[in-house]
Design an enzyme around this catalytic site. Structure first.
Site, short mmCIF file in Angstrom:
data_model
loop_
_atom_site.label_atom_id
_atom_site.label_comp_id
_atom_site.label_asym_id
_atom_site.label_seq_id
_atom_site.Cartn_x
_atom_site.Cartn_y
_atom_site.Cartn_z
N LYS A 1 0.07 4.30 -0.20
CA LYS A 1 -0.55 5.51 0.38
C LYS A 1 -0.35 6.69 -0.58
CE LYS A 1 0.46 3.49 4.80
NZ LYS A 1 0.51 3.63 6.23
N GLU B 1 -6.12 4.55 8.36
CA GLU B 1 -6.05 6.00 8.06
C GLU B 1 -7.38 6.51 7.52
OE1 GLU B 1 -2.49 5.66 5.74
OE2 GLU B 1 -1.48 5.05 7.59
N GLY C 1 3.22 1.98 10.67
CA GLY C 1 4.16 3.08 10.46
C GLY C 1 4.95 3.45 11.71
N ASN D 1 0.87 -1.17 0.00
CA ASN D 1 0.00 0.00 0.00
C ASN D 1 0.91 1.23 0.00
OD1 ASN D 1 -1.73 2.10 0.58
ND2 ASN D 1 -2.11 1.46 2.70
N HIS E 1 -9.01 0.98 5.68
CA HIS E 1 -7.66 1.16 6.24
C HIS E 1 -7.75 2.09 7.45
CE1 HIS E 1 -3.53 2.52 6.66
NE2 HIS E 1 -3.20 1.38 6.09
N SER F 1 4.25 -2.47 10.23
CA SER F 1 5.71 -2.49 10.38
C SER F 1 6.35 -3.81 9.93
CB SER F 1 6.12 -2.14 11.81
OG SER F 1 5.71 -0.81 12.12
N GLU G 1 -4.59 -5.22 11.01
CA GLU G 1 -3.58 -4.17 11.10
C GLU G 1 -3.76 -3.40 12.41
OE1 GLU G 1 -1.87 -3.17 6.96
OE2 GLU G 1 -3.38 -1.70 7.49
C1 PEP Z 1 -0.26 0.11 6.29
O1 PEP Z 1 -0.34 1.30 6.19
O2 PEP Z 1 -1.16 -0.63 5.88
C2 PEP Z 1 0.93 -0.44 6.92
C3 PEP Z 1 0.90 -1.68 7.31
O3 PEP Z 1 2.01 0.41 7.08
P1 PEP Z 1 3.48 0.02 7.62
O4 PEP Z 1 3.90 -1.25 6.95
O5 PEP Z 1 4.35 1.19 7.23
O6 PEP Z 1 3.37 -0.14 9.09
#
Ligand code: PEP
Length: 258
Positions: free
Chosen positions: A11, A97, A173, A9, A95, A213, A167
């Site tokens: 973003k 966000e 992040g 993803n 998601h 992460s 998630e």
């Molecule tokens: C995400 O935004 O779906 C995500 C998992 O981000 P990251 O891998 O940077 O934690």
């Protein structure tokens, strides 16, 4: 054998030239990938151009969001039909966000999921608790609520076309990855919800991804965890080498199971 997923993803990152460059490099690095299903979810602006590059490859294209209406006065929004017309097969929905920064509700996400399925897109539904929810012992309740709201009333066949990404918001992040035990516990809970609503067989069939992460350094350990059927990757999906390495971890694991 269940086809595990490695999805990136991006973003709000990468313009069209950067997206194209990434794809050309990535395709060279994925020549030996046999079993993992690879999905790229770039910004809307790159979908068509990347879709053209991916046409002859096995890499799939996904969008990061969509609106639930077919068309109309929704300035700045994109419909499922529009996504189909630019080669999208998947769409990420819910998601964290979208939920926490843009205020999307469970009801919005349910409507989007139904529309995506109607238009033959495959939803990747994201669920996950915040740090505060985890610390106050509400993780399972949050997962239940998000799961039930999204999948309410679905047929078995529609459910089969979805994937779920667990998630935890505190892991996205932040560099703080869930332990295999934390991820397994959440995935098991989600699988039980599927089993109760549909059947045990369908629960086993469904792909439940982990996101938060994920990096080349932790991918092998996580993918070896029974309950994890692939990854949704943010930051590490922006660099060709790190994403290709995560794809390789997923593929190595699958090949070792054959
Ligand atoms: C995400 O935004 O779906 C995500 C998992 O981000 P990251 O891998 O940077 O934690």
């Amino acid at each position: 054998m269940k086809r595990y997923i490695a999805a990136a993803n991006w973003k709000m990152n990468k313009d069209v030239p950067e997206s194209r460059e990434f794809v050309k490099e990535l395709l060279k690095k994925l020549l030996n990938i046999k079993d993992a299903e690879v999905i790229l979810c770039p910004p809307f602006t790159s979908l068509f151009s990347i879709g053209e590059l991916l046409k002859k490859s096995k890499v799939r294209l996904g969008a990061q969001n969509m609106h639930f209406a077919d068309s109309g006065a929704f300035t700045g929004e994109i419909s499922a039909g529009m996504l189909k017309s630019v080669y999208c097969e998947y769409v990420i929905l819910g998601h964290s966000e979208r939920r926490h920064v843009f205020g999307e509700t469970d009801e919005d996400i349910h409507k989007k999921l139904l529309k995506a399925l109607e238009k033959e897109l495959k939803p990747i539904l994201c669920v996950g608790e915040t740090l505060e929810e985890r610390q106050s012992g509400r993780t399972i309740d949050v997962l239940k609520q998000q799961y039930r709201a999204a999948f309410d009333g679905l047929s078995d066949n529609d459910m089969r076309r979805c994937a779920i990404a667990y998630e935890p918001v505190w892991a996205i992040g932040t560099g703080v990855v869930a332990t295999p035990e934390q991820a397994s516990e959440a995935h098991r809970e989600i699988r039980q919800l599927i089993a109760r609503q549909f059947s045990g067989d369908l629960a086993q069939e469904m792909r439940i991804l982990y996101g938060g992460s994920v990096k080349p350094e932790n991918a092998d350990e996580l993918i070896a965890t029974d309950e994890i059927d692939g990854f949704l990757v943010g930051g590490a999906g922006l660099k060709v080498d790190s994403f290709a390495s995560i794809v390789q971890s997923v593929d190595n694991y699958l090949q070792a199971q054959e």
